[in-house]
Structure formats: C-alpha cells, structure tokens
Design an enzyme around this catalytic site. Structure first.
Site, PDB file in Angstrom:
ATOM      1  N   HIS A  33      57.596  71.600  41.997  1.00 57.08           N
ATOM      2  CA  HIS A  33      56.458  72.393  41.520  1.00 57.08           C
ATOM      3  C   HIS A  33      55.177  71.545  41.437  1.00 57.08           C
ATOM      4  O   HIS A  33      54.355  71.578  42.339  1.00 57.08           O
ATOM      5  CB  HIS A  33      56.797  73.005  40.156  1.00 57.08           C
ATOM      6  CG  HIS A  33      57.850  74.089  40.221  1.00 57.08           C
ATOM      7  ND1 HIS A  33      57.823  75.149  41.086  1.00 57.08           N
ATOM      8  CD2 HIS A  33      58.978  74.274  39.488  1.00 57.08           C
ATOM      9  CE1 HIS A  33      58.875  75.928  40.907  1.00 57.08           C
ATOM     10  NE2 HIS A  33      59.591  75.419  39.928  1.00 57.08           N
ATOM     11  N   ASP A  42      50.875  69.602  31.320  1.00 55.93           N
ATOM     12  CA  ASP A  42      51.719  69.880  30.130  1.00 55.93           C
ATOM     13  C   ASP A  42      53.058  69.142  30.262  1.00 55.93           C
ATOM     14  O   ASP A  42      54.132  69.745  30.284  1.00 55.93           O
ATOM     15  CB  ASP A  42      51.951  71.389  29.960  1.00 55.93           C
ATOM     16  CG  ASP A  42      52.700  72.020  31.122  1.00 55.93           C
ATOM     17  OD1 ASP A  42      53.419  73.019  30.886  1.00 55.93           O
ATOM     18  OD2 ASP A  42      52.612  71.505  32.263  1.00 55.93           O
TER      19      ASP A  42
HETATM   20  O1  RIB Z   1      56.514  77.182  37.110  1.00 48.63           O
HETATM   21  C1  RIB Z   1      56.524  75.781  37.105  1.00 48.63           C
HETATM   22  C2  RIB Z   1      55.424  75.215  36.260  1.00 48.63           C
HETATM   23  O2  RIB Z   1      55.658  75.507  34.877  1.00 48.63           O
HETATM   24  C3  RIB Z   1      55.344  73.683  36.329  1.00 48.63           C
HETATM   25  O3  RIB Z   1      54.018  73.286  36.128  1.00 48.63           O
HETATM   26  C4  RIB Z   1      56.191  73.234  35.177  1.00 48.63           C
HETATM   27  O4  RIB Z   1      55.820  71.942  34.687  1.00 48.63           O
HETATM   28  C5  RIB Z   1      55.853  74.277  34.153  1.00 48.63           C
HETATM   29  O5  RIB Z   1      54.626  73.893  33.544  1.00 48.63           O
HETATM   30 CA    CA Z   2      53.487  71.596  34.431  1.00 50.16          CA
END
Ligand code: RIB
Ligand code: CA
Length: 319
Positions: free
Chosen positions: A240, A9
């Site tokens: 992340h 995303d």
């Molecule tokens: O919590 C972090 C996640 O949420 C990552 O994938 C960031 O891109 C959002 O999608």
């Molecule tokens: Ca993401």
C-alpha cells in the site's frame, strides 16, 4: 532532488514507505507530519520519531497532526492489522526526540509557502491534515508542486469495508475536500495496490539487509504478514504505502486516467467510497451528475507494472 513531506499514520506499511523514501537519493525529506489512523495520534507520532531514530535521521522534523477526523471522533484504529503499538507489537523504546511546536497543518502550509512550486506531499493516511492545511491557507492549492495519496478505490472493492478503502473511510469529509481542491493530485489506490503483492520470498530477501531500520521494519512486518494470512489467506502482503514512493520514483510504472471525484460522506454502508465520474458532468440535461460538476480532475492510477514496482521497492530497502 525532490522536496518531499510525508503525511503518515505509522503503521507498519508506512514505516516501510518512510524507510524507502529515506534511502532514495532522489528525495529530500523535509519532514514527517503525523495523523491519527492505524493507531492514535500519540502512537503515530512516537512511531514516526522512532523510525527516524533507527535511520539516524533525527535531523528530519516530525510535526504532530490531527487527533480526530474533521467531523467525528477517532474510532480506535486497526490494532489487528498494525498491532496495539502500530508497529507490530515490537514495543521499541521511545525516541529521545520530540515533535516540533508547529502542528502538522501549519508545518505543511509553512513549507509550501516557503518553497513555492517545489514541495511534494506523499499522504499515507487519512487526509485530515491536508484538508486542515487547505482551510488554513487556500493558496497552497496553487503553490504545492503535487500531492500523491495512498487511498481510495475507484473501480474495485474496499478493504476497510466492502465499499471503502481505510484512509478514505477514516475521514471521508477530509477526503472529499482534498479531491475537490484545485491542485495536482494523484490517487494511488487499491486499484493498483491490490495488484502489487510483496511475496513471502520478497520479504525474506528484504530481511537479509541488516540495517537498524530494516531490522525493525522486518520484525514489525511479521505481524502485518500474519494479518494478511488470516484475513486474505495470503503468504505475502499488498504493497500500500510504499506504492506512493514507487510512483514518485518512477511514475512510468503506473497507468493513470483523469476523473472528477466525489467521496461518500454520509454515515451509510458506502461511507468513504471514492466515486469517479466519467460522465460529462457539465451537460445540463444530466442533473444527476451535478455533484461532480466543476470538480477538478484527479490523476487516478488504474494499472501498474507490479513486478517492476516490487524490484524498485527492494532496491531501495536493501542497501
Ligand atoms: O488501505 C491501506 C492504508 O490504510 C495504508 O495507508 C495503511 O497504512 C492504512 O493507513
Ligand atoms: Ca498509512
């Protein structure tokens, strides 16, 4: 080479993860499947196409996926984290390429059936496409090689709410379905990504690489850094989505433990919380553990060699 589909995303940290994967000789990227999340599905899809443009990799297919969670409507995303355009308000020109005809879930099913036992999925957003693919063709559970997700928080606080991590919070029903399927699943959650910090010095070092995609990602990253400065009083950022790619490249950098997992789906303060059980849920005398009974074990990352991960990330971004 590992055949990989990235469900994503984008999203600024998604863009960094995709860049890292594209630069990794060990990975054969078969496609990007897009999902709503950080921003709406049209923006995540156009961002995915643009990222491949910048990498000169429009040979890689983009398949457009879910616009909404399984049971609710898209709630607007997190423009305060990723910008209104999902790429730090860099507003780059649209790609001349288009997504393929196949939906994301059909693309996932088609590739897993075509290459039984060979396809790995890196899921970097809400798990809606994966849940829909499973409902479309249940046998993918046995035919996919493995699934590694960025999401969840087993033994630490959330980031979307005090209870829940953003990807799980965005579609808890899809997450509960994915955690309950009989496939090889690894959770790279906040338990390890909140221990993996890309410092402002690391970011400055990465910015010295002047490839077109790195220049874009680092431009967008300024917006992401500003969010972490305001929200967490941090000079750097948590790592992340790129942590999933690091795991795929060197899983020895992560300590894991196996748990059956349920996800809170009711619309309450705990919505989206990932609940591992370490109790023996098959014991009749513990009816309270029935929700975890007969659930497959999920490989949960519980600790990480963060320095080595950061070094690996830098080595793959700074070509
Ligand atoms: O919590 C972090 C996640 O949420 C990552 O994938 C960031 O891109 C959002 O999608
Ligand atoms: Ca993401």
């Amino acid at each position: 080479m590992k055949k990989l589909i990235i469900d994503t995303d984008p999203g600024i940290d998604d863009a960094m993860a995709i860049q890292m994967a594209l630069n990794a000789q060990e990975l054969d990227i078969m496609g990007l499947t897009t999902v709503f999340g950080n921003v709406n599905i049209d923006l995540t899809t156009s961002n995915a196409l643009r990222i491949l443009d910048l990498a000169g990799r429009n040979d890689i297919a983009v398949a457009k996926g879910a616009e909404h969670p399984l049971k609710t409507k898209f709630a607007g995303g997190v423009p305060f984290v990723h910008g209104d355009d999902g790429q730090g308000n860099t507003y780059k020109p649209a790609s001349k390429s288009s997504a393929v005809e196949l939906s994301a879930s059909a693309f996932l099913v088609e590739h897993i059936l075509r290459y039984p036992g060979e396809v790995t999925i890196a899921a970097l957003g809400p798990l809606t496409n994966l849940a829909m693919a499973l409902q479309m063709e249940p046998q993918i559970q046995q035919l996919v090689k493995e699934i590694v997700i960025m999401g969840g928080n087993a033994f630490c606080a959330g980031n979307a709410t005090p209870a829940a991590e953003a990807n799980m919070y965005s579609d808890p029903e899809a997450a509960d379905i994915v955690f309950g399927a009989d496939w090889s699943l690894t959770m790279v959650g906040l338990d390890v990504t909140h221990k993996t910090v890309l410092s402002k010095h690391d970011i400055a070092e990465i910015s010295t690489s002047k490839t077109p995609l790195n220049r874009h990602v680092m431009e967008a990253y300024k917006f992401y850094q500003d969010f972490f400065k305001k929200a967490n009083k941090m000079d750097g950022t948590y790592l992340h989505d790129a942590s999933v790619i690091a795991y795929l490249l060197d899983r020895s950098l992560y300590q894991t433990a196996a748990y059956p997992i349920r996800v809170e789906t009711s619309d309450c303060l705990g919505k989206g919380k990932v609940w591992p059980s370490d109790g023996a849920s098959d014991q009749e005398e513990r009816p309270a553990l029935r929700p975890w009974r007969n659930r497959p074990l999920v490989n949960v990352c519980v600790d990480v060699n963060a320095k080595e991960v950061i070094d690996l990330v830098k080595s793959k971004l700074m070509l």
